[in-house]
Design a protein around this motif. Structure first.
Motif, short mmCIF file in Angstrom:
data_model
loop_
_atom_site.label_atom_id
_atom_site.label_comp_id
_atom_site.label_asym_id
_atom_site.label_seq_id
_atom_site.Cartn_x
_atom_site.Cartn_y
_atom_site.Cartn_z
N GLU A 1 0.83 -1.21 0.00
CA GLU A 1 0.00 0.00 0.00
C GLU A 1 0.86 1.26 0.00
O GLU A 1 2.03 1.24 0.38
CB GLU A 1 -0.90 0.02 1.25
CG GLU A 1 -1.95 -1.08 1.29
CD GLU A 1 -2.71 -1.09 2.61
OE1 GLU A 1 -2.26 -0.40 3.55
OE2 GLU A 1 -3.72 -1.80 2.69
N SER A 2 0.26 2.36 -0.41
CA SER A 2 0.94 3.64 -0.32
C SER A 2 1.07 4.04 1.14
O SER A 2 0.14 3.84 1.93
CB SER A 2 0.15 4.72 -1.08
OG SER A 2 0.69 6.00 -0.81
N ARG A 3 2.20 4.60 1.50
CA ARG A 3 2.39 5.08 2.87
C ARG A 3 1.68 6.41 3.09
O ARG A 3 1.52 6.85 4.23
CB ARG A 3 3.88 5.25 3.16
CG ARG A 3 4.59 3.93 3.41
CD ARG A 3 6.10 4.12 3.54
NE ARG A 3 6.67 2.93 4.17
CZ ARG A 3 7.10 2.89 5.42
NH1 ARG A 3 7.03 3.96 6.18
NH2 ARG A 3 7.60 1.78 5.93
N LEU A 4 1.28 7.05 2.02
CA LEU A 4 0.62 8.35 2.14
C LEU A 4 -0.84 8.18 2.51
O LEU A 4 -1.57 7.42 1.87
CB LEU A 4 0.74 9.12 0.83
CG LEU A 4 0.17 10.55 0.81
CD1 LEU A 4 0.98 11.46 1.74
CD2 LEU A 4 0.15 11.12 -0.60
N PHE A 5 -1.27 8.88 3.53
CA PHE A 5 -2.67 8.86 3.95
C PHE A 5 -3.55 9.28 2.78
O PHE A 5 -3.28 10.27 2.10
CB PHE A 5 -2.84 9.83 5.13
CG PHE A 5 -4.22 9.94 5.66
CD1 PHE A 5 -4.82 8.87 6.31
CD2 PHE A 5 -4.93 11.13 5.56
CE1 PHE A 5 -6.10 8.97 6.83
CE2 PHE A 5 -6.21 11.25 6.07
CZ PHE A 5 -6.80 10.16 6.71
#
Length: 356
Positions: A207-211
């Motif tokens: 997954e992307s680490r960005l919220f």
């Protein structure tokens, strides 16, 4: 969901948030075995190599891999619970002449004690439902030798915002992180639950680490006074929250950017649409003329119960001297003479006021 995760979720949901913060406490859980711990250790090694984070508050990056520690001490078997405890996010009342601002994270109670007490009670409650005595129990609140936000990310507590802080969908970013670690014996987690843990971690890694709420938002990037939000690696030495706490020499540029901040900053958090700003607690500010008169005893009496106390009176007075300069408040001759004789404060008095 493991039985431990289910128990922690129900227990945390019933815990009262320390006043005057609002909302509820959130938690993430890692039920580790050798397989999952080995995977996370490799992930942490790569993260530490990329971030190269090091400030005067933090230990050597090579000592920060919690999963290596768990592998060596417990063969990779441990329960790690990461809690997010909200704190009040307060709006400063502008750069008032003669007034300084204290961030809400530090102004209302000693959060280290508050969060640690929650972790202590959680450990006691958990001891009644697990079928083993922990090989070791450790509790960390802002004092961990490990990377708290990374533990929060992998446990599912949140993802990273553009301001480099952990974001939780319910809490936003204004929460303190506490970690409870319980060493466990081999075989404490059933095989089926271990497979589920690994599947969840593999999915997390992809997954992307960005919220997700940050993907089309740059509010914190625009608001940050020193331009450290939105960068690939956070330059903590230019974070104004860090600057208000450091005992190192502050550059002329950052002295000016400090404005009237006495402790903390939160400009990026105030700009974030996911955060609730408690403007009713914005309490008018600290009278700077009074702040520079504080003794060690009077400082402890006034602020000893808050998160400010750990940096001591001299850092607080240093910041008050800077805030006076930035808000156009002059030191009197007697104030200048008194402060100019102090070994820690004199350089700021001379730099800011001698040529004014």
């Amino acid at each position: 969901m493991s039985r431990i995760e289910e128990f922690v979720g129900k227990w945390i949901a019933a815990v009262k948030v320390p006043s005057p913060a609002r909302g509820r406490i959130e938690a993430g859980v890692l039920c580790l075995t050798e397989q999952s711990c080995t995977f996370l250790s490799a992930q942490m090694q790569a993260t530490l190599k990329e971030t190269k984070v090091m400030t005067s508050f933090e230990p050597n990056p090579n000592d920060r891999n919690v999963y290596d520690h768990i592998l060596k001490e417990f063969g990779g078997n441990a329960i790690v619970i990461v809690v997010g405890v909200p704190y009040p996010l307060t709006q400063p009342n502008g750069p008032q002449t003669g007034k300084g601002f204290i961030d809400g994270v530090a102004a209302y109670g000693e959060y280290h004690d508050q969060v640690n007490e929650i972790l202590r009670k959680l450990a006691a409650a958990l001891a009644e439902v697990i079928d083993f005595t922990p090989l070791q129990e450790a509790r960390y609140v802002d004092t961990s030798p490990y990377v708290d936000r990374e533990l929060g990310f992998w446990s599912g507590l949140g993802e990273y915002g553009r301001h480099h802080q952990l974001m939780n969908a319910a809490l936003g970013s204004h929460f303190n992180i506490g970690t409870l670690m319980l060493g466990a014996p081999k075989g404490y987690l059933p095989e089926g639950e271990n497979e589920a843990v690994m599947a969840k971690l593999m999915e997390r890694a992809d997954e992307s680490r960005l919220f997700k709420g940050c993907r089309d938002c740059y509010a914190c990037v625009t608001a940050c006074p020193t331009g450290i939000c939105g960068t690939s690696v956070m330059d903590r030495d230019r974070c104004l929250s860090y600057i208000t706490q450091t005992k190192e020499i502050i550059s002329d540029e950052l002295v000016i950017k400090m404005g009237n901040r006495l402790y903390g900053c939160s400009t990026c958090q105030l700009a974030c649409p996911y955060n609730e700003v408690m403007s009713d607690l914005g309490a008018g500010g600290v009278v700077l003329k009074q702040a520079i008169q504080l003794t060690n005893r009077s400082f402890k009496r006034q602020y000893g119960h808050t998160g400010i106390a750990w940096r001591g009176v001299n850092v607080f007075k240093r910041n008050a001297i800077i805030a006076m300069y930035n808000t156009g408040t002059l030191l009197s001759d007697s104030e200048r003479e008194l402060l100019a004789g102090h070994p820690f404060l004199k350089s700021y008095v001379r730099k800011l006021y001698d040529n004014r």
